[in-house]
Scaffold this motif. Structure first.
Motif, PDB file in Angstrom:
ATOM      1  N   PRO A 206      31.162   1.037  -9.527  1.00 36.66           N
ATOM      2  CA  PRO A 206      31.629   2.436  -9.146  1.00 36.66           C
ATOM      3  C   PRO A 206      32.704   3.037 -10.205  1.00 36.66           C
ATOM      4  N   GLY A 207      32.180   4.175 -10.866  1.00 36.81           N
ATOM      5  CA  GLY A 207      33.080   4.693 -11.820  1.00 36.81           C
ATOM      6  C   GLY A 207      32.788   4.148 -13.302  1.00 36.81           C
ATOM      7  N   GLU A 208      32.112   3.202 -13.423  1.00 39.41           N
ATOM      8  CA  GLU A 208      31.836   2.740 -14.736  1.00 39.41           C
ATOM      9  C   GLU A 208      30.902   3.577 -15.318  1.00 39.41           C
ATOM     10  N   THR A 209      31.209   4.134 -16.389  1.00 40.34           N
ATOM     11  CA  THR A 209      30.121   5.160 -16.975  1.00 40.34           C
ATOM     12  C   THR A 209      29.029   4.523 -18.167  1.00 40.34           C
ATOM     13  N   VAL A 231      23.453   6.030  -8.449  1.00 40.26           N
ATOM     14  CA  VAL A 231      23.523   6.018  -6.981  1.00 40.26           C
ATOM     15  C   VAL A 231      24.901   5.799  -6.470  1.00 40.26           C
ATOM     16  N   GLY A 232      24.947   5.966  -5.000  1.00 42.80           N
ATOM     17  CA  GLY A 232      26.191   5.588  -4.452  1.00 42.80           C
ATOM     18  C   GLY A 232      27.416   6.807  -4.452  1.00 42.80           C
ATOM     19  N   THR A 233      27.062   8.298  -4.485  1.00 48.91           N
ATOM     20  CA  THR A 233      27.870   9.194  -4.363  1.00 48.91           C
ATOM     21  C   THR A 233      27.317  10.212  -3.764  1.00 48.91           C
ATOM     22  N   ALA A 301      30.302   7.087  -8.580  1.00 53.25           N
ATOM     23  CA  ALA A 301      28.916   7.346  -9.201  1.00 53.25           C
ATOM     24  C   ALA A 301      28.909   5.586  -9.937  1.00 53.25           C
ATOM     25  N   ARG A 302      27.639   5.088  -9.479  1.00 52.71           N
ATOM     26  CA  ARG A 302      27.264   3.854  -9.928  1.00 52.71           C
ATOM     27  C   ARG A 302      25.856   3.523 -10.678  1.00 52.71           C
ATOM     28  N   LEU A 303      25.839   3.214 -11.933  1.00 51.92           N
ATOM     29  CA  LEU A 303      24.668   3.067 -12.738  1.00 51.92           C
ATOM     30  C   LEU A 303      24.120   1.625 -12.175  1.00 51.92           C
ATOM     31  N   VAL A 304      22.597   1.864 -12.128  1.00 54.66           N
ATOM     32  CA  VAL A 304      21.849   0.647 -11.678  1.00 54.66           C
ATOM     33  C   VAL A 304      20.641   0.708 -12.789  1.00 54.66           C
ATOM     34  N   VAL A 305      20.437  -0.201 -13.600  1.00 55.62           N
ATOM     35  CA  VAL A 305      19.172  -0.381 -14.682  1.00 55.62           C
ATOM     36  C   VAL A 305      18.741  -1.483 -14.617  1.00 55.62           C
ATOM     37  N   GLY A 306      17.140  -1.542 -14.868  1.00 60.06           N
ATOM     38  CA  GLY A 306      16.132  -2.558 -15.023  1.00 60.06           C
ATOM     39  C   GLY A 306      15.326  -2.463 -16.173  1.00 60.06           C
ATOM     40  N   VAL A 307      14.996  -3.425 -16.775  1.00 61.72           N
ATOM     41  CA  VAL A 307      14.143  -3.253 -17.748  1.00 61.72           C
ATOM     42  C   VAL A 307      12.847  -4.114 -17.887  1.00 61.72           C
ATOM     43  N   TYR A 308      11.839  -3.680 -18.367  1.00 56.85           N
ATOM     44  CA  TYR A 308      10.517  -4.540 -18.135  1.00 56.85           C
ATOM     45  C   TYR A 308       9.806  -4.450 -19.691  1.00 56.85           C
ATOM     46  N   ALA A 309       9.150  -5.674 -20.042  1.00 51.43           N
ATOM     47  CA  ALA A 309       8.352  -5.869 -21.152  1.00 51.43           C
ATOM     48  C   ALA A 309       6.895  -5.500 -20.561  1.00 51.43           C
ATOM     49  N   THR A 310       6.210  -4.817 -21.788  1.00 52.91           N
ATOM     50  CA  THR A 310       4.855  -4.283 -21.323  1.00 52.91           C
ATOM     51  C   THR A 310       3.943  -5.133 -22.386  1.00 52.91           C
ATOM     52  N   PRO A 311       2.724  -5.323 -21.978  1.00 52.53           N
ATOM     53  CA  PRO A 311       1.846  -5.902 -23.082  1.00 52.53           C
ATOM     54  C   PRO A 311       1.170  -4.825 -24.106  1.00 52.53           C
ATOM     55  N   VAL A 312       1.306  -3.618 -23.623  1.00 52.39           N
ATOM     56  CA  VAL A 312       0.932  -2.549 -24.753  1.00 52.39           C
ATOM     57  C   VAL A 312       1.854  -1.596 -24.865  1.00 52.39           C
TER      58      VAL A 312
END
Length: 424
Positions: A206-209, A231-233, A301-312
């Protein structure tokens, strides 16, 4: 923004992601999902209904536990759980209709819900309409094998009309069980999403930018898609999310409101940004949260991140995705129709018992803004705007078996219709 369509209508120059995947891999994934068995916790009823004259009305919330395993509606056994895209849902209520119709009104709830149906007659054909259905459609899917999704935080009215016998509905709520993947900050990123492979996910404090997500592509990867949310605020401040890769390139993901509600699924409830990437390459990404204008960032405020690899590569808009997720199901492309520099395109959805999803894409390079008008099964659908950039804009719609689909643009454009059918 609440959906991919909202994002595409607002930022029309972002190309539609191309998430191609081998059909055999998709079917293997479906079989793996169907083999899983998860514990399902008790779920409270968000809204129960009373049927008066065949019409169902919301009458408030109750705290009763789920019904016993031999529960039936209109003489059909009700499955106690359903699996949708790897998530497990438990039945919390049923509604029996009258005179060939049934309706349920649901109040808003913290989690997503499924509304599934069955009929008492031998013919499973029904017409589905309601707040979660852009345009009504017909389907003859077997009892309780099809459903519509009610998103978290949204009330909904769902109606089903049967061609034979009496229809019944079952309402399902999400359990605590989560599919294989990573859950960070309360948000789940599944291992696989329509052919894309999870590289990693992280949540800030929380609070990390600013947070960094180390990731590396593998052989056969051609792009990445990144999902980021704040999220979270409860402050509701206007915020901007910026993304920078290892080569220093920065992308503005856009403005948003940092919400108190935490999304359940990171790819269903968050709009992505994509870019090309080489195989076996470092794609470490830094995501930064900043205020819009002179405002201050909320401390919680809290950041949430996900990353995916795509075949195209997501920036390759020459073809449509081979596999998509829509309406709580997995769909595979079965037919494509195209027209270059035309003002209209007409095609019929695949015939059969089950509905299809049609993905409509169009672009009007060099001609300025344009508007796409749609017709489904003879009825006028929604209209969509394109800013006139080089990329395709697109929209999806569930359509009836064999239904005629028509797309018309006010200026000559490149038009494409891709039809998808369920593989789950």
């Amino acid at each position: 923004m609440n959906s991919i369509d909202d994002l595409r209508r607002t930022v029309a120059d972002l190309p539609d992601p191309d998430l191609a995947a081998r059909p055999s891999a998709v079917r293997d994934r479906v079989r793996r999902i169907q083999r899983r068995r998860r514990a399902a916790g008790a779920a409270g009823l968000a809204a129960t209904v009373a049927v008066v004259g065949g019409i169902a009305f919301a009458v408030g919330a109750i705290d009763d536990p789920p019904q016993p395993a031999n529960q039936t509606v209109v003489g059909v056994d009700v499955p106690q759980t359903l699996s949708s895209l790897g998530y497990t849902y438990r039945v919390v209520d049923t509604v029996a209709g009258e005179d060939g119709r049934v309706r349920v009104d649901l109040t808003a709830d913290d989690g997503p819900r499924l509304v599934a149906w069955a009929t008492s007659g031998e013919d499973d054909s029904v017409r589905v309409s309601g707040d979660t259905v852009t345009d009504a459609y017909r389907t003859a899917a077997a009892d309780f094998t099809d459903w519509t999704v009610v998103p978290a935080g949204e009330p909904a009215r769902i109606a089903v009309a049967a061609e034979d016998g009496t229809p019944g509905l079952a309402v399902y709520e999400l359990t605590d069980a989560r599919p294989e993947g990573e859950t960070v900050g309360g948000v789940t990123f599944r291992d696989e999403v329509a052919g894309a492979r999870l590289l990693g996910a992280v949540a800030g404090e929380p609070g990390e930018t600013s947070i960094e997500l180390p990731a590396r592509t593998a052989s056969g990867d051609a792009g990445i898609e990144l999902y980021a949310a704040c999220v979270g605020t409860s402050s509701g401040g206007r915020l901007a999310v910026d993304v920078a890769d290892t080569e220093g390139a920065s992308v503005r993901m856009g403005d948003g409101v940092c919400g108190e509600t935490v999304p359940v699924d990171g790819t269903t409830d968050i709009a992505p940004v994509g870019r090309a990437a080489k195989p076996d390459t470092d794609v470490t990404t830094t995501v930064t949260l900043r205020p819009v204008g002179d405002g201050d960032l909320p401390a919680d405020a809290r950041l949430v991140v996900g990353v995916y690899a795509t075949p195209v590569s997501p920036t390759d808009n020459r073809t449509d995705p081979t596999v998509i997720e829509d309406s709580g199901h997995l769909w595979e492309k079965v037919a494509v129709h195209e027209a270059r520099q035309q003002r209209s395109l007409n095609a019929n959805a695949p015939a059969g018992d089950q509905e299809s999803v049609v993905l409509l894409s169009w672009r009007t390079p060099g001609t300025g803004p344009s508007t796409l008008h749609t017709w489904y099964d003879g009825h006028r659908g929604a209209s969509y705007a394109n800013a006139g950039t080089s990329g395709f804009s697109s929209t999806r719609q569930v359509v009836s078996p064999g239904a005629p689909v028509r797309a018309r643009v006010n200026v000559a454009s490149d038009l494409r219709m891709a039809f998808y059918q369920r593989v789950d």
